[in-house]
Every structure is written in structure tokens, then in C-alpha cells.
Design a protein around this motif. Structure first.
Motif, PDB file in Angstrom:
ATOM      1  N   THR A 239       0.835  -1.196   0.000  1.00 47.76           N
ATOM      2  CA  THR A 239       0.000   0.000   0.000  1.00 47.76           C
ATOM      3  C   THR A 239       0.877   1.256   0.000  1.00 47.76           C
ATOM      4  N   MET A 246       0.388   6.224  -7.253  1.00 43.71           N
ATOM      5  CA  MET A 246      -0.800   7.013  -7.579  1.00 43.71           C
ATOM      6  C   MET A 246      -0.427   8.494  -7.702  1.00 43.71           C
ATOM      7  N   THR A 257      -4.603   1.161 -11.941  1.00 47.01           N
ATOM      8  CA  THR A 257      -5.242   0.156 -11.080  1.00 47.01           C
ATOM      9  C   THR A 257      -4.196  -0.283 -10.056  1.00 47.01           C
ATOM     10  N   TYR A 463     -11.196  -3.464  -1.359  1.00 53.62           N
ATOM     11  CA  TYR A 463     -11.916  -2.319  -0.805  1.00 53.62           C
ATOM     12  C   TYR A 463     -10.873  -1.454  -0.071  1.00 53.62           C
ATOM     13  N   LYS A 464     -11.261  -0.268   0.279  1.00 57.02           N
ATOM     14  CA  LYS A 464     -10.458   0.651   1.114  1.00 57.02           C
ATOM     15  C   LYS A 464      -9.016   0.746   0.589  1.00 57.02           C
ATOM     16  N   GLN A 465      -8.022   0.690   1.495  1.00 55.68           N
ATOM     17  CA  GLN A 465      -6.644   0.919   1.035  1.00 55.68           C
ATOM     18  C   GLN A 465      -5.987  -0.359   0.489  1.00 55.68           C
ATOM     19  N   ILE A 468      -7.487  -0.217  -5.966  1.00 58.85           N
ATOM     20  CA  ILE A 468      -8.462   0.420  -6.850  1.00 58.85           C
ATOM     21  C   ILE A 468      -8.560  -0.444  -8.101  1.00 58.85           C
ATOM     22  N   GLY A 469      -9.779  -0.801  -8.485  1.00 58.00           N
ATOM     23  CA  GLY A 469      -9.972  -1.584  -9.706  1.00 58.00           C
ATOM     24  C   GLY A 469      -9.988  -3.072  -9.428  1.00 58.00           C
ATOM     25  N   ARG A 470     -10.273  -3.837 -10.447  1.00 58.18           N
ATOM     26  CA  ARG A 470     -10.373  -5.287 -10.315  1.00 58.18           C
ATOM     27  C   ARG A 470      -9.583  -5.960 -11.423  1.00 58.18           C
TER      28      ARG A 470
END
Ligand code: NAD
Length: 513
Positions: A239, A246, A257, A463-465, A468-470
Motif C-alpha cells: 500500500t 498514484m 489500477t 476495498y479501502k486501502q 483500486i480496480g479489479r
């Protein structure tokens, strides 16, 4: 078990060819089970990143790769799957000697999952709605409208060391399925299988469609994320680095992502079948020495079952055989590096300091024949509270925290009390109860009476931290395409275009003259 491994050499893979790094420099890859050097790899710099991105750009802009029909693309993906299967032994070996994953797991899960992924994407790409027609609109006038899904362009993939082959494939397969080109930066501990994979794939795609540049994250990774000709960044890792990626990608507003860390809660309910839940929970946490992002590292146990569950977990953990990853009898291999071992041991120390009780393990392990290796005994803490450091921070090692609860409400609240949200699990004989809890758990995947069950056609992400994305399945094609709306007017007469009158109040009168 001593292995007299041959030291491999891997250059960079750029524009369909093996190429040395511009600097001529190389770095070593070590076997985490023995400390032996197993390979030297060309160490890329920003200049090599630039070469790789330009090759990927050229392949995207100047070949017909992006325009290939889904049926033809499916043929390419199936051919890649077959070639991976044909090279399974070498890929598994390269993966085991660098990542420390057991050959038993890699040959039986990672390789099959990777072959199946390319085959699954081959099927999905033929059904995927690359072009959709919208109904004729009632307002302001009739028109033909399409929504097209187009490739994004040059993708950068940055991957971690824990599952190098699978995680690189989770990015490469959908990127290629959608018609993108890609530059992959693998982790420096484990670039070997990714480099080999690029060579395999290159037989089926134009030069420049797939490129691999190995080297330090802070140089090679950042150069890739900042490169103005890269259109999308797909990152899997911590993370902390995800936040940095990011921020860097924001400079050129890139599509991003992120698949990040986890601290996944595993809730055992009072009616759980302990014959299943105990081995299942250990499978959930100790596979790959706990170095899986979605490991079930927090086990919530009801008061009534607490002592029995602890006793059973400890007894089963003591049967795990720690050893060399290439030995088929090994259950648990090393952690990736000396540094990682020290990090894990420092978390174990922190747990003790905070008042948790070690009921199993808690120390490093010497494995005969693997004297230079980095082994940590599978460790179980009881008397953990959810606010402790070992319950809140991702350890990425073989450490399980057992947290007692009094009622289910309290268990769900504690399960969600984390910055992460990658995976979660529930063990119960009552499936309705399980669904109700699954609906309340803040996680991208919830396993009921199982763990680690990823599917190539189901979405994976946090979810959360946790991200982002799948990734995977048709959801990954969403992440590797961009939408274009195409409008064709069906109103040829100017006079019938009433909507023009919002600007030209006199147009109607002029046309009558
Ligand atoms: P990491 O974040 O240290 O490194 C990941 C990759 O990023 C490596 O290739 C590294 O070289 C590169 N990198 C490092 N700094 C960079 C920078 N400043 N700019 C660009 N690239 C940079 O992670 P790791 O230690 O390799 O892997 C373990 C982590 O990965 C854990 O946190 C784990 O949870 C996470 N992980 C997540 C998933 C998932 O799908 N959510 C899967 C596996 C691992």
C-alpha cells in the motif's frame, strides 16, 4: 537439501529481443532457501525504460495488433496458454528458486492457474461487448449511438515478488486480450519467470507488444510510471508504494489500477465444522509462508470454542515440514530475504511486547542443507486484541493472530476495523448466516468455508486501502479498455434540428425565406 544450481543469465526483453542494459550493469538473484546466487539479470535504467516504452508505443501505433478481431486474439491467447503449459517445468523451477514458493504449490496451482487464465481470457474476449448499440433516443432527435471499448494503449505493469508468474499474467493476459501493448517491471528478487514468460509470449505477438525491464523500483518503476508515453499503470505491491505510484501517475493523469496489501479477517462462528475450519484457516494463513496479500492473518474465534481451536491449530501447525522449496515433501519454504525475515521477527517481538501470547513458533529456523536460507517457524499468537500492531499492520510472513470475540456483532466490527479490505472469510454450517455476514464485510472477496479460492473469471481486488480496480475475468477487460461514444445523426434536414434553435433563434425564419 543442497542444490548445485546453474547460474542463469537474463538480459532485458525489449522489442521482441533479448537486449543488454544500456549501462551494461547486472544484478544478482538469490535463492531465499540457501542464499546462493541463481541468476544474473541485466539492470535497466531510465534509458532502457524509454527504449521499452517506445517499442511498445510503436507496436501499438504502427502494427495492426490493436485492430485484431476478438476471434483471432482468442487464438493467440490459447496458443500462449499451450506454450506456457509446454514450458511448465522450466517456469516452475525458475519461480521456486527465486521466490521460495514450494515446487509442489507452483506446479499444481500457479502454473495451472496461469494456463487457465490465458484460456479463460480467450473465451471472454470473444463474448466481451467491444461494441454496443444504444436504443434510438427519444430526445432531442433520432440517432444511431454506439459505445466502443478500445484498448488504452501502452500499459506499464509493476509486480511484486510473492507470486511473480501469476501476478504478471493477471496484467499481461487482459492487456493483450484488449489489444494493448505492455512493459512489465518485475520485482528485483524474482524477475526470472516473468522474463521467460515474455520470451514465450513473443512468439505469438508482434515485436514490442510485450517487454520486460528489470531493476530497482525507485529508478525503473518510477521512470515507467512517469513516462509520458505510458497510458496506464497496473501495480501490485504494498500500500505504501501504491500511494507513491498514484501520486506519480497523477502528474500525467494516467489510468491506474492498484492491487495492494491486506490484513484479512477470518471469522469462525460457533457452529463451524472445526474439522474443516482448522486446516482451512491454516491453509489460509501459512500458504507460501504467509506471503500472500489475501492471507487470513486475523482469526476471530468465539469464547466458547477458543481453547479447543487454539489447541487444534497448534497441533496441526506442528506437523508442517519446513524445508527447501524444491523438495516435494516441503510444506513451508523460506521467506523472501534476510530483510523480510528480520521484519517478521521484529513483528513477533512487537506482539510479545504488546502482551500477546505465542502458542506456537515465534522464532527463526535452521534447515539442514539450507544454512544461508531465511526461514521463520509458522507462528501463532493468542490473546491478541484488534488494536495491536500485529493485528493492524501487514506482516507478510507466517504469523497468525487469534482474536477472541463474545458475539458476532463484535466480530464483524473488529473484522472491518482495518485500513485494508482485500479478503475475508466465514466458517459456519449456516449458509444464510454466512451470506448475511458476507454482505457486511468490507472486502473484495469473501470466502465461506474456504480460503484462497480465486477464479480467473471472478473479479479480484480490494476495498479501502487494498486497492483500486479489479483484475481477472471480464472485469479486467474493463480495466484495460476505455470507452468511446460514437453518435450518428439520423436527422438530415436542418429544419428538423430543433435543438440548433437554442443557439440560432433566427435560423428557422431564415430557412423559410
Ligand atoms: P513493493 O510495494 O515493495 O514492490 C512491488 C513492486 O513495486 C516491485 O516491483 C518494486 O520494485 C516496485 N517499486 C518499489 N518502489 C517503487 C516506486 N517508488 N515506484 C515504482 N515501483 C516501485 O511490494 P513487494 O514487497 O514486492 O510485495 C509485497 C506486497 O505486495 C505486500 O504488501 C502484498 O500485500 C502486496 N501484494 C498485493 C497483491 C494484491 O493482489 N492485492 C498481490 C500480491 C502482493
Amino acid at each position: 537439501m543442497t542444490t548445485h544450481v546453474q547460474v542463469h543469465h537474463f538480459p532485458l526483453f525489449i522489442d521482441g529481443q533479448w537486449q543488454p542494459a544500456t549501462s551494461g550493469e547486472t544484478f544478482h538473484v538469490y535463492n531465499p532457501a540457501t542464499g546462493e546466487v541463481v541468476a544474473t539479470v541485466a539492470k535497466a535504467t531510465a534509458d532502457d525504460v524509454d527504449r521499452a516504452v517506445k517499442a511498445a508505443r510503436k507496436a501499438f501505433d504502427e502494427t495492426d495488433w490493436k485492430a485484431m478481431k476478438p476471434k483471432e486474439r482468442a487464438r493467440v491467447l490459447n496458443a500462449i496458454a499451450q506454450a506456457i503449459a509446454a514450458n511448465a517445468q522450466e517456469l516452475a523451477y525458475l519461480e521456486a528458486i527465486s521466490s521460495g514458493g514450494t515446487i509442489r504449490r507452483i506446479s499444481s496451482i500457479d502454473i495451472l492457474q496461469t494456463v487457465d487464465l490465458f484460456q479463460t481470457m480467450a473465451n471472454i474476449v470473444q463474448e466481451y461487448p467491444f461494441s454496443e448499440t444504444l436504443p434510438i433516443p427519444p430526445f432531442p432527435g433520432p440517432a444511431h449511438n454506439f459505445v466502443w471499448r478500445e484498448p488504452i494503449g501502452v500499459c506499464a505493469a509493476i509486480t511484486p515478488w510473492n507470486l511473480p508468474l501469476m501476478i504478471a499474467s493477471w496484467k499481461i493476459a487482459p492487456a493483450l486480450a484488449a489489444g494493448n501493448t505492455i512493459v512489465v517491471k518485475p520485482a528485483s528478487y524474482t524477475p526470472l519467470s516473468t522474463l521467460k514468460l515474455a520470451e514465450i509470449i513473443s512468439s505469438f505477438v508482434p515485436p514490442g507488444v510485450i517487454n520486460v525491464v528489470a531493476g530497482p523500483g525507485a529508478d525503473v518503476g518510477e521512470a515507467l510510471v512517469r513516462h509520458p508515453q505510458v497510458d496506464k499503470v497496473a501495480f501490485t505491491g504494498s500500500t505504501e508504494v501504491g500511494r507513491r505510484i498514484m501520486a506519480l501517475a497523477a502528474e500525467t493523469v494516467k489510468n491506474v489500477t492498484l492491487e495492494l496489501g491486506g490484513k484479512s479477517p477470518n471469522i469462525l462462528l460457533e457452529d463451524a465444522d472445526l474439522d474443516l475450519a482448522v486446516p482451512g484457516s491454516l491453509f489460509g494463513v501459512f500458504l507460501h509462508s504467509g506471503q500472500l496479500c489475501e492471507s487470513g492473518t486475523r482469526l476471530f474465534v468465539p469464547d466458547r470454542l477458543h481453547d479447543e481451536v487454539v489447541e487444534r491449530l497448534v497441533a496441526l501447525t506442528k506437523t508442517l515440514q519446513i524445508g527447501h522449496p524444491l523438495d516435494p515433501a516441503t510444506d513451508v519454504g523460506p521467506v523472501i530475504s534476510k530483510r523480510q525475515k528480520e521484519t517478521v521477527l521484529s513483528y513477533i517481538e512487537a506482539g510479545k511486547q504488546e502482551g500477546a501470547t505465542i502458542v506456537c513458533g515465534g522464532h527463526e529456523v535452521e534447515v539442514p542443507g539450507c544454512e544461508g536460507g531465511h526461514f521463520v517457524a509458522p507462528t501463532i499468537f493468542s490473546n491478541v486484541t484488534n488494536d495491536m500492531k500485529i493485528a493492524q499492520e501487514e506482516i507478510f510472513g507466517p504469523v497468525l493472530s487469534i482474536i477472541r470475540y463474545h458475539d458476532v456483532e463484535e466480530a464483524v466490527t473488529m473484522a472491518n476495523d482495518t485500513i485494508y479490505g482485500l479478503a475475508a472469510g466465514v466458517w459456519t454450517r449456516d449458509v444464510n448466516k454466512a451470506y448475511a455476514i458476507a454482505g457486511r464485510l468490507q472486502a473484495g472477496v469473501v470466502w465461506i468455508n474456504d480460503w484462497h479460492m480465486l477464479r480467473n473469471d471472478a473479479p479480484f481486488g480490494g476495498y479501502k486501502q487494498s486497492g483500486i480496480g479489479r483484475e481477472m475475468g471480464k472485469y479486467s477487460l474493463d480495466a484495460y479498455t476505455q470507452l468511446k461514444h460514437v453518435h450518428t445523426s439520423m436527422v438530415p434536414e436542418l429544419g428538423k434540428r430543433k435543438w440548433y434553435q437554442v443557439l440560432f433563434s433566427r435560423l428557422h425564419t431564415m430557412m423559410k425565406k
